[in-house]
Design a protein around this motif. Sequence first.
Motif, PDB file in Angstrom:
ATOM      1  N   SER A 109      55.141  46.313  39.293  1.00  0.00           N
ATOM      2  CA  SER A 109      54.651  47.467  40.028  1.00  0.00           C
ATOM      3  C   SER A 109      53.276  47.902  39.524  1.00  0.00           C
ATOM      4  O   SER A 109      52.382  48.228  40.314  1.00  0.00           O
ATOM      5  N   PHE A 110      53.107  47.883  38.201  1.00  0.00           N
ATOM      6  CA  PHE A 110      51.825  48.263  37.608  1.00  0.00           C
ATOM      7  C   PHE A 110      50.721  47.286  38.016  1.00  0.00           C
ATOM      8  O   PHE A 110      49.629  47.681  38.413  1.00  0.00           O
ATOM      9  N   LEU A 111      51.021  45.991  37.945  1.00  0.00           N
ATOM     10  CA  LEU A 111      50.028  44.978  38.279  1.00  0.00           C
ATOM     11  C   LEU A 111      49.736  44.929  39.778  1.00  0.00           C
ATOM     12  O   LEU A 111      48.614  44.623  40.192  1.00  0.00           O
ATOM     13  N   ILE A 112      50.735  45.265  40.597  1.00  0.00           N
ATOM     14  CA  ILE A 112      50.520  45.342  42.047  1.00  0.00           C
ATOM     15  C   ILE A 112      49.488  46.435  42.358  1.00  0.00           C
ATOM     16  O   ILE A 112      48.638  46.272  43.233  1.00  0.00           O
ATOM     17  N   ALA A 113      49.560  47.550  41.622  1.00  0.00           N
ATOM     18  CA  ALA A 113      48.601  48.636  41.816  1.00  0.00           C
ATOM     19  C   ALA A 113      47.178  48.177  41.463  1.00  0.00           C
ATOM     20  O   ALA A 113      46.212  48.537  42.143  1.00  0.00           O
ATOM     21  N   VAL A 114      47.074  47.366  40.410  1.00  0.00           N
ATOM     22  CA  VAL A 114      45.765  46.820  40.030  1.00  0.00           C
ATOM     23  C   VAL A 114      45.259  45.874  41.113  1.00  0.00           C
ATOM     24  O   VAL A 114      44.093  45.921  41.510  1.00  0.00           O
ATOM     25  N   ASN A 145      52.821  36.890  38.766  1.00  0.00           N
ATOM     26  CA  ASN A 145      51.879  37.267  37.716  1.00  0.00           C
ATOM     27  C   ASN A 145      52.026  36.371  36.487  1.00  0.00           C
ATOM     28  O   ASN A 145      51.053  36.146  35.763  1.00  0.00           O
ATOM     29  N   TRP A 146      53.225  35.858  36.257  1.00  0.00           N
ATOM     30  CA  TRP A 146      53.416  34.903  35.158  1.00  0.00           C
ATOM     31  C   TRP A 146      52.593  33.642  35.422  1.00  0.00           C
ATOM     32  O   TRP A 146      51.938  33.115  34.517  1.00  0.00           O
ATOM     33  N   PHE A 147      52.614  33.152  36.657  1.00  0.00           N
ATOM     34  CA  PHE A 147      51.800  31.984  37.014  1.00  0.00           C
ATOM     35  C   PHE A 147      50.320  32.275  36.786  1.00  0.00           C
ATOM     36  O   PHE A 147      49.571  31.417  36.310  1.00  0.00           O
ATOM     37  N   THR A 148      49.891  33.480  37.133  1.00  0.00           N
ATOM     38  CA  THR A 148      48.490  33.849  36.943  1.00  0.00           C
ATOM     39  C   THR A 148      48.138  33.902  35.459  1.00  0.00           C
ATOM     40  O   THR A 148      47.073  33.433  35.047  1.00  0.00           O
ATOM     41  N   ALA A 149      49.039  34.471  34.654  1.00  0.00           N
ATOM     42  CA  ALA A 149      48.790  34.593  33.222  1.00  0.00           C
ATOM     43  C   ALA A 149      48.660  33.233  32.549  1.00  0.00           C
ATOM     44  O   ALA A 149      47.888  33.068  31.604  1.00  0.00           O
ATOM     45  N   PHE A 150      49.397  32.247  33.040  1.00  0.00           N
ATOM     46  CA  PHE A 150      49.406  30.914  32.412  1.00  0.00           C
ATOM     47  C   PHE A 150      48.755  29.857  33.308  1.00  0.00           C
ATOM     48  O   PHE A 150      49.087  28.679  33.224  1.00  0.00           O
ATOM     49  N   GLU A 151      47.805  30.302  34.149  1.00  0.00           N
ATOM     50  CA  GLU A 151      47.173  29.376  35.084  1.00  0.00           C
ATOM     51  C   GLU A 151      46.462  28.230  34.363  1.00  0.00           C
ATOM     52  O   GLU A 151      46.536  27.073  34.793  1.00  0.00           O
ATOM     53  N   SER A 152      45.749  28.530  33.270  1.00  0.00           N
ATOM     54  CA  SER A 152      45.020  27.473  32.565  1.00  0.00           C
ATOM     55  C   SER A 152      45.966  26.404  32.039  1.00  0.00           C
ATOM     56  O   SER A 152      45.652  25.204  32.071  1.00  0.00           O
ATOM     57  N   LYS A 153      47.137  26.814  31.557  1.00  0.00           N
ATOM     58  CA  LYS A 153      48.134  25.855  31.074  1.00  0.00           C
ATOM     59  C   LYS A 153      48.629  24.971  32.223  1.00  0.00           C
ATOM     60  O   LYS A 153      48.783  23.744  32.063  1.00  0.00           O
ATOM     61  N   LYS A 177      42.932  40.567  33.630  1.00  0.00           N
ATOM     62  CA  LYS A 177      43.072  39.374  32.791  1.00  0.00           C
ATOM     63  C   LYS A 177      43.499  39.752  31.384  1.00  0.00           C
ATOM     64  O   LYS A 177      44.361  39.111  30.781  1.00  0.00           O
ATOM     65  N   GLY A 178      42.916  40.817  30.854  1.00  0.00           N
ATOM     66  CA  GLY A 178      43.303  41.305  29.531  1.00  0.00           C
ATOM     67  C   GLY A 178      44.743  41.788  29.501  1.00  0.00           C
ATOM     68  O   GLY A 178      45.468  41.548  28.527  1.00  0.00           O
ATOM     69  N   LEU A 179      45.160  42.454  30.584  1.00  0.00           N
ATOM     70  CA  LEU A 179      46.549  42.914  30.669  1.00  0.00           C
ATOM     71  C   LEU A 179      47.516  41.731  30.662  1.00  0.00           C
ATOM     72  O   LEU A 179      48.524  41.754  29.949  1.00  0.00           O
ATOM     73  N   LEU A 180      47.207  40.712  31.454  1.00  0.00           N
ATOM     74  CA  LEU A 180      48.079  39.550  31.535  1.00  0.00           C
ATOM     75  C   LEU A 180      48.232  38.859  30.190  1.00  0.00           C
ATOM     76  O   LEU A 180      49.316  38.393  29.832  1.00  0.00           O
ATOM     77  N   GLN A 181      47.147  38.828  29.439  1.00  0.00           N
ATOM     78  CA  GLN A 181      47.191  38.182  28.114  1.00  0.00           C
ATOM     79  C   GLN A 181      48.092  38.929  27.147  1.00  0.00           C
ATOM     80  O   GLN A 181      48.651  38.337  26.217  1.00  0.00           O
ATOM     81  N   GLN A 182      48.239  40.237  27.365  1.00  0.00           N
ATOM     82  CA  GLN A 182      49.007  41.045  26.426  1.00  0.00           C
ATOM     83  C   GLN A 182      50.413  41.399  26.934  1.00  0.00           C
ATOM     84  O   GLN A 182      51.299  41.712  26.131  1.00  0.00           O
ATOM     85  N   MET A 183      50.612  41.341  28.253  1.00  0.00           N
ATOM     86  CA  MET A 183      51.895  41.747  28.814  1.00  0.00           C
ATOM     87  C   MET A 183      52.869  40.579  29.029  1.00  0.00           C
ATOM     88  O   MET A 183      54.047  40.777  29.310  1.00  0.00           O
ATOM     89  N   PHE A 184      52.354  39.336  28.926  1.00  0.00           N
ATOM     90  CA  PHE A 184      53.187  38.154  29.096  1.00  0.00           C
ATOM     91  C   PHE A 184      53.149  37.305  27.835  1.00  0.00           C
ATOM     92  O   PHE A 184      52.137  37.227  27.159  1.00  0.00           O
ATOM     93  N   ILE A 185      54.287  36.666  27.538  1.00  0.00           N
ATOM     94  CA  ILE A 185      54.364  35.824  26.339  1.00  0.00           C
ATOM     95  C   ILE A 185      54.975  34.477  26.700  1.00  0.00           C
ATOM     96  O   ILE A 185      55.589  34.321  27.742  1.00  0.00           O
ATOM     97  N   ILE A 210      37.479  45.161  37.160  1.00  0.00           N
ATOM     98  CA  ILE A 210      38.927  45.300  37.284  1.00  0.00           C
ATOM     99  C   ILE A 210      39.615  43.955  37.094  1.00  0.00           C
ATOM    100  O   ILE A 210      40.702  43.877  36.507  1.00  0.00           O
ATOM    101  N   GLN A 211      38.998  42.887  37.584  1.00  0.00           N
ATOM    102  CA  GLN A 211      39.563  41.548  37.372  1.00  0.00           C
ATOM    103  C   GLN A 211      39.616  41.212  35.885  1.00  0.00           C
ATOM    104  O   GLN A 211      40.598  40.618  35.411  1.00  0.00           O
ATOM    105  N   THR A 212      38.578  41.592  35.151  1.00  0.00           N
ATOM    106  CA  THR A 212      38.554  41.373  33.698  1.00  0.00           C
ATOM    107  C   THR A 212      39.626  42.215  33.018  1.00  0.00           C
ATOM    108  O   THR A 212      40.302  41.762  32.085  1.00  0.00           O
ATOM    109  N   PHE A 213      39.789  43.452  33.493  1.00  0.00           N
ATOM    110  CA  PHE A 213      40.825  44.343  32.962  1.00  0.00           C
ATOM    111  C   PHE A 213      42.203  43.745  33.175  1.00  0.00           C
ATOM    112  O   PHE A 213      43.038  43.716  32.257  1.00  0.00           O
TER     113      PHE A 213
END
Length: 402
Positions: free
Chosen positions: A183-188, A137-145, A394-402, A389-392
Amino acid sequence: MSTATLDIEKRKLFVPKLRFQEFDKDWRLRSLGEITNWASGGTPPKDNPLFWNGDISWISASSMRGIIYSDSELKITDAGLKKGSKLAKKGSLLILVRGSMLFNKIPIGIVAKDVAFNQDVKSIVVDNNSTSEFILNWFTAFESKILNMVTGTGIGAGKLDLQDLKTLKILLPTLPEQQKIASFLIAVDEKIRQLSRKKELLEQYKKGVMQQLFSGKLRFKDENGEDYPDWEEKKLGSISNIKKGKQLNKIELTKVGLYPCINGGILPSGYTDNFNTLENTITISEGGNSCGFINFFKCKFWSGGHNYSIEIINLNKTDNNFIFQLLKYNQSEIMSLRVGSGLPNIQKKDLNAFLLKMTSSIKEQQKIANFLSSIDIKIESTNKQIIKIQTFKKGLLQQMFI
């Protein structure tokens, strides 16, 4: 500002915006290479049948769809594994580091069962203080980078440098917090997979129904339970006016406007305040990469220079939506009309002469069109849920990873 205040401000940089409330420890800054071990795959000689058609899934770029890898069309034998490939164990990650796919996304996923993989793919094994799901999920959160790190030009030339990847900095929470986030993101992700599967099944169902309806194996009855007249062949040009659109310069288009401009592509190429085609019109792409693609626009739009609009001559005898569904059923045959060695195009004369086997009964046409449209509505509704849900996420990844 006191030293204590500075320390508090500094600590804010090491915690995410969105966090589970039971966790309060700072995240640790590490390099990706410190917490992972990487390995390269390989390809057994393809001219030796002893190495192929075995039981071991062999992952290459073409197999890297989605985020779970367990199967592939190509499989190798134990001899093939020993000769040229390598095994990625269940729970490890696989990432594509070379290929044209890298220009659009970073294919990466988790291994659901032991698989082999080729030289364009790397396996990643995380240490005991990390989880594969969190790193994924970290790779997904920073895919653009990471996409900005891709080098190379031309087909298949995209490349990610292994050492550059290993030097990437990653902020890690404690293992329990990683597991909670994962676990939370796997459910999504599971919800997205379920909806994607539902959409796939609906599309398969519609395809099967269309084959039955348009081959005449499945027929509707009239209000008295009697058969409708036999179907007959008609040229597309005999029931419609086929018009080529008028080109608009790009400077005349805007990102927003009253009407979309359809210039032959699948999606609008821009917007304009003018229209030259009425609503409920079928379109066929005249040229380019999407040549032959069939669409149906319920709104007024501007038909561009690489677009044909199909306007039904007599709507009292021929249902617009029925013809659209019938043309979609014949999509591959429409695309076979392409000519040209460069960018292909379809000639208007060939569309006019294109034969359609159809019912002459407007009532039967409407029954077929309404039935197929009801499936389309379900497919579109499911697709909207997926996008939501994909948009949801994406928003989670932006806020849950730093």
